[in-house]
Scaffold this active site. Structure first.
Site, mmCIF file in Angstrom:
data_model
loop_
_atom_site.group_PDB
_atom_site.id
_atom_site.type_symbol
_atom_site.label_atom_id
_atom_site.label_comp_id
_atom_site.label_asym_id
_atom_site.label_seq_id
_atom_site.Cartn_x
_atom_site.Cartn_y
_atom_site.Cartn_z
ATOM 1 N N LYS A 95 42.637 41.334 31.102
ATOM 2 C CA LYS A 95 42.956 42.559 31.852
ATOM 3 C C LYS A 95 44.073 42.259 32.844
ATOM 4 O O LYS A 95 43.869 41.552 33.828
ATOM 5 C CB LYS A 95 41.753 43.080 32.635
ATOM 6 N N GLU B 263 41.733 31.431 41.159
ATOM 7 C CA GLU B 263 42.991 31.052 41.837
ATOM 8 C C GLU B 263 43.260 32.159 42.849
ATOM 9 O O GLU B 263 43.625 33.268 42.471
ATOM 10 C CB GLU B 263 44.152 30.978 40.838
ATOM 11 N N CYS C 190 51.274 33.516 46.147
ATOM 12 C CA CYS C 190 50.135 32.743 46.666
ATOM 13 C C CYS C 190 50.622 31.475 47.355
ATOM 14 O O CYS C 190 50.011 31.000 48.299
ATOM 15 C CB CYS C 190 49.166 32.413 45.540
ATOM 16 N N GLU D 165 46.673 35.988 54.903
ATOM 17 C CA GLU D 165 47.784 36.062 53.970
ATOM 18 C C GLU D 165 48.548 37.361 54.231
ATOM 19 O O GLU D 165 48.015 38.445 54.001
ATOM 20 C CB GLU D 165 47.194 36.067 52.556
HETATM 21 P P1 NAD Z 1 43.584 41.749 43.500
HETATM 22 O O1 NAD Z 1 42.474 40.821 43.815
HETATM 23 O O2 NAD Z 1 43.645 43.047 44.199
HETATM 24 O O3 NAD Z 1 43.607 42.112 41.942
HETATM 25 C C1 NAD Z 1 43.682 41.111 40.962
HETATM 26 C C2 NAD Z 1 43.085 41.628 39.665
HETATM 27 O O4 NAD Z 1 41.691 41.860 39.842
HETATM 28 C C3 NAD Z 1 43.679 42.937 39.165
HETATM 29 O O5 NAD Z 1 43.789 42.875 37.759
HETATM 30 C C4 NAD Z 1 42.623 43.945 39.582
HETATM 31 O O6 NAD Z 1 42.606 45.105 38.782
HETATM 32 C C5 NAD Z 1 41.358 43.152 39.369
HETATM 33 N N1 NAD Z 1 40.187 43.610 40.108
HETATM 34 C C6 NAD Z 1 40.139 44.358 41.244
HETATM 35 N N2 NAD Z 1 38.855 44.558 41.615
HETATM 36 C C7 NAD Z 1 38.075 43.924 40.707
HETATM 37 C C8 NAD Z 1 36.679 43.746 40.551
HETATM 38 N N3 NAD Z 1 35.799 44.267 41.417
HETATM 39 N N4 NAD Z 1 36.225 43.017 39.517
HETATM 40 C C9 NAD Z 1 37.076 42.464 38.639
HETATM 41 N N5 NAD Z 1 38.422 42.605 38.716
HETATM 42 C C10 NAD Z 1 38.917 43.320 39.747
HETATM 43 O O7 NAD Z 1 44.901 40.879 43.723
HETATM 44 P P2 NAD Z 1 46.411 41.366 43.651
HETATM 45 O O8 NAD Z 1 46.661 42.228 44.847
HETATM 46 O O9 NAD Z 1 46.720 41.886 42.293
HETATM 47 O O10 NAD Z 1 47.200 39.978 43.805
HETATM 48 C C11 NAD Z 1 47.488 39.429 45.032
HETATM 49 C C12 NAD Z 1 46.515 38.305 45.353
HETATM 50 O O11 NAD Z 1 46.526 37.329 44.316
HETATM 51 C C13 NAD Z 1 46.927 37.539 46.595
HETATM 52 O O12 NAD Z 1 45.792 37.291 47.403
HETATM 53 C C14 NAD Z 1 47.477 36.224 46.049
HETATM 54 O O13 NAD Z 1 47.434 35.148 46.917
HETATM 55 C C15 NAD Z 1 46.640 36.018 44.862
HETATM 56 N N6 NAD Z 1 47.303 35.102 43.931
HETATM 57 C C16 NAD Z 1 46.845 33.808 43.805
HETATM 58 C C17 NAD Z 1 47.479 32.915 42.951
HETATM 59 C C18 NAD Z 1 46.980 31.513 42.786
HETATM 60 O O14 NAD Z 1 47.337 30.888 41.810
HETATM 61 N N7 NAD Z 1 46.167 30.987 43.673
HETATM 62 C C19 NAD Z 1 48.585 33.330 42.226
HETATM 63 C C20 NAD Z 1 49.041 34.639 42.373
HETATM 64 C C21 NAD Z 1 48.377 35.525 43.229
#
Ligand code: NAD
Length: 504
Positions: free
Chosen positions: A190, A265, A299, A399
């Site tokens: 997804k 991650e 990130c 963050e």
């Molecule tokens: P997010 O957590 O809002 O969403 C990530 C994914 O999770 C999306 O596909 C979203 O639809 C899904 N999601 C949302 N609620 C959910 C639930 N209850 N159950 C299952 N899936 C759900 O994150 P974002 O805003 O898309 O991305 C930004 C975040 O990602 C930042 O915190 C960033 O640091 C982190 N990030 C981490 C890394 C790493 O490798 N550590 C890399 C890139 C981004």
């Protein structure tokens, strides 16, 4: 604005029609009754219209992945066969890179140059995983005595749910999917609701490369109900997630009902520590890159710098001067280095952190506000440097996920280590010094999954990546990235018929 380098609208022609995304379930493209749209955050145009996934479609995708895994066409195939498909996918990604990069640029708001780098870099992840498919192996125990032999098998863990974020949609998928496939797993993917299209394009390439139907299934939509069901479903053996720490925690909770394996991650609040003996030109350039790359929506953003007091003022002056030269503007312009902020709500959140820091006594050395780019309706944030930050401020702990640098200072190595570790996150950290002892002492004591010394954000498919503390669980890339998707089984065998009976 403040002598910044701003790139106005290029007025390049945008795609006349939106990309239409459907689910991929059991090898078939499936539409939904409802759809959702993505508007380009820079240009305000409709970029994609995607099928809105329901619980029923998610159930169907999981069932397809389960049947494919249990059927064995992929999960019991040879490493050679798997590597062949993964290498073909890499070739196809390269052949389609321009088309994919354009969608990635328009959906995320990142510069086209960086979108190209992300897509072609991801092809290399697929090639690296292909090599692993042929070289992975278990262990043998030959020293258990003449009548015993044991082998440790490494088997695919099963059906894997892959949930990805919007900031590096194609790259992050590449850190997960090819490794899961190399291991022999089948998957349900997804992508983020904000950036679904390059994942769908990849689905087309997987079919073209000859991946058996049902091996990879894609469901488009939101965390509820799609992501949540992918995390809790009893037919899923593992969930691997990249995204925010808050959602990561909810995924771990959802997965606990069936004790499925969880790999996370998550976010970071990554510090670079700069000692007075560092090559300050290189350090200033790397700090500038570290905070503005991907508009700070990264990130690994180097969002905190911890400067030795003796050089603090001079170093900030250098970074302010370099920041003015970074090209912010239309992501479609080849010269642009920093594009749009992903949504208006996120831009407001970034500004909220900056304003709260000012209210708490911090000062602005540059920027400090949202900005407009000539000819574009979208949201941008000015390159921003905040000085006088104290460790208790939210801007030093949380963050921000924007082009905002927080500056703190130190006097001793102990103080620098304490400040760097003073965060709930532990993703990455950096140290700048010409003294190898200083670098090594810092690298050993810093609580982070990756430590960069005299560089920032270099990454390779070979080198494992992941976070400590609340930055995550498990690792991606390298040998450990593959191991995540393998289950370990010991087979203990008797050689010969010499065993004395237990029953006397
Ligand atoms: P997010 O957590 O809002 O969403 C990530 C994914 O999770 C999306 O596909 C979203 O639809 C899904 N999601 C949302 N609620 C959910 C639930 N209850 N159950 C299952 N899936 C759900 O994150 P974002 O805003 O898309 O991305 C930004 C975040 O990602 C930042 O915190 C960033 O640091 C982190 N990030 C981490 C890394 C790493 O490798 N550590 C890399 C890139 C981004």
């Amino acid at each position: 604005m403040q002598d910044l380098t701003l790139i106005p609208a290029t007025r390049k022609a945008l795609p006349a029609e939106p990309f239409l995304g459907r689910h991929l379930i059991g090898g078939a493209w499936v539409a939904s009754a409802e759809t959702f749209d993505r508007i380009s955050p820079a240009h305000g145009v409709l970029v994609s219209r995607s099928a809105l996934g329901s619980a029923a479609e998610t159930e169907a995708a999981i069932a397809a992945a389960r049947a494919a895994f249990d059927g064995g066409e992929w999960s019991r195939s040879s490493g050679k066969a798997r590597a062949g498909v993964l290498n073909r996918v890499a070739d196809l990604i390269e052949a389609n890179a321009e088309r994919m990069a354009l969608l990635e640029c328009l959906e995320t708001g990142k510069p086209i140059m960086q979108a190209r780098g992300e897509v072609s870099g991801a092809a290399d992840l697929w090639r690296y995983a292909a090599a692993q498919a042929r070289t992975m192996h278990g262990d043998s125990h030959d020293s258990l005595g003449e009548d015993m032999l044991a082998v440790v098998l490494k088997e695919p863990i099963g059906v894997v749910s892959i949930i990805t974020p919007w900031n590096f949609p194609f790259w992050i998928l590449g850190q997960k999917l090819p490794f899961a496939l190399a291991a022999g797993c089948t998957c349900v993917v997804k992508p983020s609701e904000m950036t679904p299209s390059t994942t769908v394009m990849l689905g087309e390439l997987l079919i073209e490369a000859g991946l058996p139907a049902g091996t990879v299934n894609i469901v488009l939509g939101f965390g509820q109900p799609v992501g949540a069901l992918m995390a809790s479903h009893p037919d899923v053996d593992m969930v691997t997630f990249t995204g925010s720490t808050a959602v990561g925690k909810s995924i771990q909770a959802a997965a606990s009902g069936t004790l499925k394996k969880v790999a996370l991650e998550l976010g970071g609040k990554n510090a670079q520590v700069i000692f007075p003996d560092a090559d300050l030109d290189s350090a200033a350039d790397a700090v500038t890159f570290g905070v503005y790359f991907n508009a700070g929506e990264c990130c690994n953003s180097g969002s905190r710098i911890i400067l030795h007091e003796d050089i603090a003022q001079d170093f900030v002056t250098r970074v302010v001067a370099l920041s003015r030269r970074v090209a912010f503007g239309d992501p479609l312009d080849e010269a642009t280095q920093v594009g749009a902020i992903v949504t208006p709500a996120h831009n407001a959140k970034i500004d909220g952190y900056v304003q709260a820091a000012l209210a708490a006594g911090a000062r602005i050395a540059l920027g400090g506000a949202p900005m407009r780019i000539d000819g574009l309706p979208g949201e941008f944030y000015a390159p921003t440097i905040v000085t006088g930050v104290t460790p208790d401020m939210a801007i030093a702990q949380e963050e921000v996920f924007g082009p905002v640098l927080s500056v703190l200072t130190f006097r001793t190595l102990d103080e620098a280590v304490a400040l760097a570790n003073n965060a709930s996150y532990g993703l990455s950290a950096g140290v700048w010094s010409e003294n190898v002892h200083t670098c090594l002492a810092f690298a050993r004591r810093a609580q982070a999954g990756t430590i960069w010394t005299n560089t920032w954000m270099d990454g390779f498919p070979e080198v494992t990546f992941g976070g400590m503390k609340q930055s995550g669980l498990g690792r991606e890339n390298g040998r450990y990235g593959l191991e995540e998707f393998l289950e370990i089984k010991s087979v203990v065998m008797r050689v010969g018929r010499t065993r004395a009976n237990w029953v006397r």
